[in-house]
Design a protein around this motif. Structure first.
Motif, PDB file in Angstrom:
ATOM      1  N   SER A  65       0.824  -1.283   0.283  1.00 50.15           N
ATOM      2  CA  SER A  65      -0.116  -0.069  -0.053  1.00 50.15           C
ATOM      3  C   SER A  65       0.692   1.335  -0.121  1.00 50.15           C
ATOM      4  N   TYR A  66       2.012   0.983   0.715  1.00 51.41           N
ATOM      5  CA  TYR A  66       2.856   2.340   0.697  1.00 51.41           C
ATOM      6  C   TYR A  66       4.199   2.030  -0.007  1.00 51.41           C
ATOM      7  N   GLN A  67       5.042   2.747  -0.492  1.00 46.91           N
ATOM      8  CA  GLN A  67       6.164   2.701  -1.251  1.00 46.91           C
ATOM      9  C   GLN A  67       7.472   3.090  -0.608  1.00 46.91           C
ATOM     10  N   GLY A  68       7.446   2.760   0.578  1.00 42.58           N
ATOM     11  CA  GLY A  68       8.863   3.324   1.450  1.00 42.58           C
ATOM     12  C   GLY A  68       8.447   4.147   2.574  1.00 42.58           C
ATOM     13  N   ILE A  69       9.472   4.239   3.413  1.00 44.42           N
ATOM     14  CA  ILE A  69       9.373   5.002   4.696  1.00 44.42           C
ATOM     15  C   ILE A  69      10.436   5.885   4.678  1.00 44.42           C
ATOM     16  N   ARG A  70      10.097   7.121   4.527  1.00 42.18           N
ATOM     17  CA  ARG A  70      11.126   8.153   4.330  1.00 42.18           C
ATOM     18  C   ARG A  70      10.807   9.470   5.352  1.00 42.18           C
ATOM     19  N   ASN A  71      11.838  10.106   5.839  1.00 47.60           N
ATOM     20  CA  ASN A  71      11.585  11.085   6.673  1.00 47.60           C
ATOM     21  C   ASN A  71      10.892  10.924   7.898  1.00 47.60           C
ATOM     22  N   PHE A  72      11.063   9.524   8.749  1.00 44.99           N
ATOM     23  CA  PHE A  72      10.453   9.272   9.780  1.00 44.99           C
ATOM     24  C   PHE A  72      10.451  10.192  10.884  1.00 44.99           C
ATOM     25  N   ARG A  73       9.279  10.636  11.623  1.00 44.62           N
ATOM     26  CA  ARG A  73       9.562  11.560  12.647  1.00 44.62           C
ATOM     27  C   ARG A  73       8.618  11.276  13.708  1.00 44.62           C
ATOM     28  N   THR A  74       8.865  11.371  14.748  1.00 46.74           N
ATOM     29  CA  THR A  74       7.930  11.414  16.081  1.00 46.74           C
ATOM     30  C   THR A  74       7.480  12.502  16.306  1.00 46.74           C
ATOM     31  N   LYS A  75       6.146  12.684  16.755  1.00 46.25           N
ATOM     32  CA  LYS A  75       5.473  13.794  17.408  1.00 46.25           C
ATOM     33  C   LYS A  75       5.312  13.864  18.675  1.00 46.25           C
ATOM     34  N   ASP A  76       4.082  14.203  19.115  1.00 44.37           N
ATOM     35  CA  ASP A  76       3.760  13.985  20.516  1.00 44.37           C
ATOM     36  C   ASP A  76       3.642  12.654  21.092  1.00 44.37           C
ATOM     37  N   VAL A  77       3.666  12.622  22.261  1.00 45.88           N
ATOM     38  CA  VAL A  77       3.171  11.466  23.092  1.00 45.88           C
ATOM     39  C   VAL A  77       1.815  11.486  23.880  1.00 45.88           C
ATOM     40  N   GLN A  78       1.002  10.496  23.758  1.00 48.93           N
ATOM     41  CA  GLN A  78      -0.313  10.121  24.444  1.00 48.93           C
ATOM     42  C   GLN A  78      -0.132   9.377  25.820  1.00 48.93           C
ATOM     43  N   VAL A  79      -0.395   9.405  26.712  1.00 49.37           N
ATOM     44  CA  VAL A  79      -0.538   8.565  27.942  1.00 49.37           C
ATOM     45  C   VAL A  79      -1.997   8.157  28.152  1.00 49.37           C
ATOM     46  N   ILE A  80      -2.234   6.732  28.066  1.00 47.69           N
ATOM     47  CA  ILE A  80      -3.410   6.108  28.401  1.00 47.69           C
ATOM     48  C   ILE A  80      -3.202   5.512  29.756  1.00 47.69           C
ATOM     49  N   GLU A  81      -3.919   6.260  30.736  1.00 46.24           N
ATOM     50  CA  GLU A  81      -3.736   5.805  32.152  1.00 46.24           C
ATOM     51  C   GLU A  81      -4.884   5.013  32.355  1.00 46.24           C
ATOM     52  N   ASN A  82      -4.900   4.068  33.642  1.00 43.63           N
ATOM     53  CA  ASN A  82      -5.913   3.056  33.880  1.00 43.63           C
ATOM     54  C   ASN A  82      -6.134   2.129  32.465  1.00 43.63           C
ATOM     55  N   ALA A  83      -5.167   1.891  31.727  1.00 45.25           N
ATOM     56  CA  ALA A  83      -5.225   0.741  30.631  1.00 45.25           C
ATOM     57  C   ALA A  83      -6.075  -0.333  30.708  1.00 45.25           C
ATOM     58  N   LYS A  84      -6.598  -0.563  31.811  1.00 40.09           N
ATOM     59  CA  LYS A  84      -7.151  -1.964  31.999  1.00 40.09           C
ATOM     60  C   LYS A  84      -8.775  -1.952  31.812  1.00 40.09           C
ATOM     61  N   THR A  85      -8.732  -0.262  32.035  1.00 43.97           N
ATOM     62  CA  THR A  85     -10.387   0.054  31.728  1.00 43.97           C
ATOM     63  C   THR A  85     -10.651   0.986  30.676  1.00 43.97           C
ATOM     64  N   GLU A 103      -0.395   2.988  29.326  1.00 43.89           N
ATOM     65  CA  GLU A 103       0.161   2.635  27.618  1.00 43.89           C
ATOM     66  C   GLU A 103       0.593   3.880  27.256  1.00 43.89           C
ATOM     67  N   ILE A 104       1.865   3.972  26.708  1.00 41.05           N
ATOM     68  CA  ILE A 104       2.265   5.307  26.141  1.00 41.05           C
ATOM     69  C   ILE A 104       2.121   5.184  24.450  1.00 41.05           C
ATOM     70  N   GLN A 125       0.685   5.295  15.492  1.00 43.14           N
ATOM     71  CA  GLN A 125       1.442   5.372  16.721  1.00 43.14           C
ATOM     72  C   GLN A 125       1.935   4.100  17.157  1.00 43.14           C
ATOM     73  N   CYS A 126       3.132   4.257  17.776  1.00 45.49           N
ATOM     74  CA  CYS A 126       3.861   3.005  18.373  1.00 45.49           C
ATOM     75  C   CYS A 126       3.152   3.031  19.682  1.00 45.49           C
ATOM     76  N   LYS A 127       2.800   1.939  20.282  1.00 44.51           N
ATOM     77  CA  LYS A 127       2.355   1.757  21.643  1.00 44.51           C
ATOM     78  C   LYS A 127       3.207   0.938  22.360  1.00 44.51           C
ATOM     79  N   PHE A 128       3.461   1.311  23.808  1.00 46.70           N
ATOM     80  CA  PHE A 128       4.387   0.864  24.394  1.00 46.70           C
ATOM     81  C   PHE A 128       3.812   0.637  26.078  1.00 46.70           C
TER      82      PHE A 128
END
Length: 142
Positions: A65-85, A103-104, A125-128
């Motif tokens: 579907s995509y033809q390459g990954i160029r100029n990869f950049r991270t933006k902001d971070v979101q925090v999911i608190e109370n991930a179990k709910t 979860e970040i 998003q990359c989720k951690f």
């Protein structure tokens, strides 16, 4: 209900941010050895499945579907608190299964081209989560 914080200072989560960049490199180069330290400990069956799974993701982002990954950049971070709910099913299920509370999400984007050769920007998003005292990737370039 889960709380979602936007715009958390990036320096608070430098390891997940760095690991998101590493994950993009792993996908771009189809490099399972680079991806392996970013994910949770895998059982033998999961370990065996990782290489073909990464190859599938690599193909999707570089020859599909995509033809390459160029100029990869991270933006902001979101925090999911109370991930179990969390209202997000994958987050909730993973938090319950692997017993974590937060979860970040590292928001990213990169330049690419679509199959029709038109330039595009893909984002996601990359989720951690912290499991066993280390940041563990819960997805691969979602």
């Amino acid at each position: 209900m889960s709380f979602l914080s936007l715009g958390v200072e990036a320096s608070d989560y430098s390891v997940p941010i760095e690991n998101c960049v590493k994950a993009a490199e792993a996908v771009k180069n189809n490099d399972a050895a680079l991806l392996k330290p970013l994910v949770r400990d895998l059982n033998p069956e999961e370990e065996k499945a990782m290489t073909p799974y990464l190859a599938k993701v690599h193909t999707y982002y570089t020859k599909g579907s995509y033809q390459g990954i160029r100029n990869f950049r991270t933006k902001d971070v979101q925090v999911i608190e109370n991930a179990k709910t969390s209202i997000y099913q994958d987050t909730r299920e993973n938090a319950e299964k692997y017993n974590y509370d937060e979860e970040i999400w590292v928001n990213y984007s990169f330049d690419t081209s679509r199959v029709d050769k038109k330039d595009a920007v893909k984002s996601g998003q990359c989720k951690f989560a912290q499991i066993g005292g280390r940041w563990v990737m819960m997805n691969v370039l979602n």
